[in-house]
Design a protein around this motif. Structure first.
Motif, PDB file in Angstrom:
ATOM      1  N   VAL A 152       0.889  -1.174   0.000  1.00 37.92           N
ATOM      2  CA  VAL A 152       0.000   0.000   0.000  1.00 37.92           C
ATOM      3  C   VAL A 152       0.919   1.214   0.000  1.00 37.92           C
ATOM      4  O   VAL A 152       1.627   1.462   0.975  1.00 37.92           O
ATOM      5  CB  VAL A 152      -0.921   0.009   1.243  1.00 37.92           C
ATOM      6  N   TYR A 153       0.940   1.919  -1.102  1.00 37.27           N
ATOM      7  CA  TYR A 153       1.917   3.001  -1.255  1.00 37.27           C
ATOM      8  C   TYR A 153       1.270   4.352  -0.961  1.00 37.27           C
ATOM      9  O   TYR A 153       0.516   4.892  -1.782  1.00 37.27           O
ATOM     10  CB  TYR A 153       2.506   2.976  -2.678  1.00 37.27           C
ATOM     11  N   PHE A 154       1.567   4.863   0.229  1.00 43.21           N
ATOM     12  CA  PHE A 154       1.031   6.156   0.670  1.00 43.21           C
ATOM     13  C   PHE A 154       2.169   7.152   0.895  1.00 43.21           C
ATOM     14  O   PHE A 154       2.122   7.951   1.815  1.00 43.21           O
ATOM     15  CB  PHE A 154       0.236   5.991   1.974  1.00 43.21           C
ATOM     16  N   ILE A 175      -1.956  13.679   4.838  1.00 42.08           N
ATOM     17  CA  ILE A 175      -2.330  13.695   6.264  1.00 42.08           C
ATOM     18  C   ILE A 175      -1.082  13.475   7.098  1.00 42.08           C
ATOM     19  O   ILE A 175      -0.464  12.414   7.065  1.00 42.08           O
ATOM     20  CB  ILE A 175      -3.365  12.597   6.606  1.00 42.08           C
ATOM     21  N   SER A 176      -0.743  14.521   7.869  1.00 42.53           N
ATOM     22  CA  SER A 176       0.351  14.407   8.825  1.00 42.53           C
ATOM     23  C   SER A 176      -0.275  14.076  10.172  1.00 42.53           C
ATOM     24  O   SER A 176      -1.322  14.635  10.518  1.00 42.53           O
ATOM     25  CB  SER A 176       1.074  15.750   8.937  1.00 42.53           C
ATOM     26  N   PHE A 177       0.365  13.203  10.918  1.00 43.71           N
ATOM     27  CA  PHE A 177      -0.221  12.868  12.219  1.00 43.71           C
ATOM     28  C   PHE A 177       0.857  12.413  13.193  1.00 43.71           C
ATOM     29  O   PHE A 177       1.951  12.006  12.789  1.00 43.71           O
ATOM     30  CB  PHE A 177      -1.307  11.782  12.076  1.00 43.71           C
ATOM     31  N   VAL A 178       0.513  12.521  14.461  1.00 44.45           N
ATOM     32  CA  VAL A 178       1.398  12.008  15.511  1.00 44.45           C
ATOM     33  C   VAL A 178       0.562  11.157  16.450  1.00 44.45           C
ATOM     34  O   VAL A 178      -0.660  11.329  16.557  1.00 44.45           O
ATOM     35  CB  VAL A 178       2.082  13.145  16.309  1.00 44.45           C
ATOM     36  N   VAL A 179       1.237  10.248  17.107  1.00 43.62           N
ATOM     37  CA  VAL A 179       0.575   9.399  18.099  1.00 43.62           C
ATOM     38  C   VAL A 179       1.154   9.767  19.455  1.00 43.62           C
ATOM     39  O   VAL A 179       2.385   9.746  19.626  1.00 43.62           O
ATOM     40  CB  VAL A 179       0.824   7.903  17.787  1.00 43.62           C
ATOM     41  N   ASP A 180       0.284  10.152  20.370  1.00 46.90           N
ATOM     42  CA  ASP A 180       0.747  10.572  21.696  1.00 46.90           C
ATOM     43  C   ASP A 180       1.609   9.490  22.332  1.00 46.90           C
ATOM     44  O   ASP A 180       1.232   8.313  22.343  1.00 46.90           O
ATOM     45  CB  ASP A 180      -0.451  10.874  22.620  1.00 46.90           C
ATOM     46  N   ARG A 238       3.391  10.763   7.873  1.00 42.59           N
ATOM     47  CA  ARG A 238       2.624  11.390   6.793  1.00 42.59           C
ATOM     48  C   ARG A 238       2.143  10.345   5.798  1.00 42.59           C
ATOM     49  O   ARG A 238       2.947   9.594   5.252  1.00 42.59           O
ATOM     50  CB  ARG A 238       3.493  12.416   6.065  1.00 42.59           C
ATOM     51  N   ALA A 239       0.837  10.325   5.580  1.00 40.25           N
ATOM     52  CA  ALA A 239       0.270   9.495   4.508  1.00 40.25           C
ATOM     53  C   ALA A 239      -0.147  10.452   3.399  1.00 40.25           C
ATOM     54  O   ALA A 239      -0.803  11.463   3.670  1.00 40.25           O
ATOM     55  CB  ALA A 239      -0.938   8.732   5.023  1.00 40.25           C
ATOM     56  N   SER A 240       0.236  10.151   2.185  1.00 44.80           N
ATOM     57  CA  SER A 240      -0.127  11.035   1.069  1.00 44.80           C
ATOM     58  C   SER A 240      -0.605  10.185  -0.100  1.00 44.80           C
ATOM     59  O   SER A 240      -0.017   9.152  -0.412  1.00 44.80           O
ATOM     60  CB  SER A 240       1.069  11.905   0.684  1.00 44.80           C
ATOM     61  N   PHE A 241      -1.674  10.633  -0.718  1.00 48.84           N
ATOM     62  CA  PHE A 241      -2.388   9.801  -1.700  1.00 48.84           C
ATOM     63  C   PHE A 241      -2.182  10.277  -3.137  1.00 48.84           C
ATOM     64  O   PHE A 241      -1.877  11.441  -3.373  1.00 48.84           O
ATOM     65  CB  PHE A 241      -3.880   9.797  -1.383  1.00 48.84           C
ATOM     66  N   ALA A 242      -2.392   9.350  -4.044  1.00 46.06           N
ATOM     67  CA  ALA A 242      -2.318   9.672  -5.473  1.00 46.06           C
ATOM     68  C   ALA A 242      -3.502   9.015  -6.185  1.00 46.06           C
ATOM     69  O   ALA A 242      -4.315   8.309  -5.561  1.00 46.06           O
ATOM     70  CB  ALA A 242      -1.004   9.166  -6.060  1.00 46.06           C
TER      71      ALA A 242
END
Ligand code: PMP
Length: 415
Positions: free
Chosen positions: A32-34, A343-348, A387-391
């Motif tokens: 899964v290429y994100f 989508i940039s995200f962090v996990v506490d 960061r997950a980024s879509f195409a």
């Protein structure tokens, strides 16, 4: 495109054009290429174009009279015209081939910046820039005694436009801004920013690295003075990119690299007369095969229809955002209302790198780190995000698989 009820991308058909998307990783898991904001995958048509060049007409361009040189030159210059049309530049001479966005920005800094800016002049740079739209300007500022002023970003990841307006002084000469932020996905109001810059008689350089594969770009409508992008984020090869420059600016700019291809005449006694733009800025043998393959990539993405592509990527973004918000302890960084599919995200309580490594074990490629945007990371008090980024070729099923994997990873690291 399927012509059934509504016009939509035929994502399954499109996926079949990408050999790499069929890969299995980590013991048979479907890839899964994100990580598309870093580099997009390359469709077969583009790969074939690249190979075809080497198999049939590999030759150096411009100076040769023989058949192969002529074919290579024509294909290379044809690519320039396709790029012109792609970004709606007025004149093909406004399109310069570079190694990528980074080199395009360095070209502007070293040629336009060095020749036009003087001590005490000011450059506005947004806090969400990629390092490649910061460092060349810092280097120039140091050399010439320029002042760099920062356009601030708010908590949602949007530029503060009131602050932007207030930053202009009679010494402001240039605005440097990304069309789309690679770290957050924020789409910046670049045409409004250009209007304001021009009211103050300043120029604007737009870093379009994250925009060109996701939305229709019209440099005339944006009124950009310079616009830069890379082939490898546009379903094309690495090693090639583009600088668009307004002709009246290019015409007055000196070369930044000397060598073959960029001259009219060279005399050891009388010095060198330089070629007109764009060749003045393309010293040496360029990435011929890559330029020609970029042409094919541009036709490939244009054929998808940007309206359908944007619509699809926004669906992926919306679905992923909604589902990710359901994960306890996970925070999305950057929630501008106008975002590209990033989508940039962090996990506490967990390092982004650990999340990235664990998600990779499920076969999902995301990026972790500072995304070459350390000033932006510091704004959020972070060193890194995931960061997950879509195409175009990503699917809702892939998003679901990723979010389920992420949920498991988050549970794992927090237990
Ligand atoms: N600007 C932005 C917004 C980017 O995302 C990138 C690549 N991550 C660059 C510039 C640099 O592009 P390249 O490395 O292809 O020169």
């Amino acid at each position: 495109m399927s012509m059934t009820d509504e016009l939509t991308l035929d994502v399954q058909a499109l996926r079949a054009e990408f050999p790499v998307l069929g890969r299995k990783v980590h013991g048979g898991k479907a890839l899964v290429y994100f990580d598309n904001a870093a580099t997009t995958q390359t469709p077969k048509a583009v790969l074939d174009t690249w190979v075809d060049y080497f198999e049939r007409y590999n030759a150096n361009i411009h100076r040769g009279l023989h058949r192969l040189a002529d074919e290579a030159t024509q294909a290379y210059e044809h690519s320039r015209d396709t790029v012109r049309e792609f970004v709606n530049a007025e004149d093909v001479r406004e399109i310069i081939f570079t190694r990528g966005t980074t080199e395009a920005i360095n070209l502007v800094a070293q040629s336009w910046g060095r020749s036009q800016l003087v001590e005490g002049d000011e450059i506005l740079i947004s806090r969400l820039e990629h390092h490649s739209n910061i460092v060349p300007w810092q280097m120039l500022a140091q050399e010439k005694g320029l002042t760099i002023r920062i356009i601030p970003v708010d908590e949602r990841g949007e530029l503060d436009m009131a602050a932007y307006r207030a930053l202009f002084t009679p010494r402001t000469r240039l605005v440097c801004v990304a069309h789309v932020s690679n770290a957050l996905g924020t789409v910046n109001p670049v045409s409004e920013m250009a209007r304001i810059a021009h009211e103050h008689d300043a120029r604007i350089l737009v870093d379009g690295a994250q925009a060109v594969a996701h939305t229709r770009v019209d440099v005339q409508a944006l009124d950009a003075d310079f616009y830069a992008f890379s082939g490898h984020k546009l379903y094309g090869p690495t090693g090639v990119g583009v600088l668009y420059g307004r002709f009246s600016l290019l015409e007055a700019m000196p070369p930044w690299q000397g060598g073959g291809e960029m001259i009219k005449t060279v005399s050891l006694e009388e010095g060198t007369r330089f070629a007109e733009p764009p060749h003045r800025f393309e010293a040496g043998t360029p990435a011929i095969a890559e330029v020609i393959a970029l042409e094919r990539a541009i036709r490939w993405v244009t054929n998808l229809h940007f309206e359908l592509l944007e619509d699809w990527e926004q669906r992926l973004l919306k679905h992923a955002t909604e589902r990710m918000k359901g994960i306890d302890g996970m925070r999305i960084i950057g929630e501008a209302p106008h975002k590209a599919a990033v989508i940039s995200f962090v996990v506490d309580g967990a390092h982004s790198q650990d999340i990235g490594l664990l998600v990779d074990q499920f076969g999902v490629a995301i990026r972790t780190g500072h995304h070459c945007a350390q000033p932006l990371m510091h704004h959020y008090g972070l060193d890194a995000t995931c960061r997950a980024s879509f195409a175009a070729y990503n699917t809702l099923e892939e998003v679901d698989y990723f979010v389920d994997a992420l949920q498991r990873v988050v549970t794992m690291v927090r237990d």
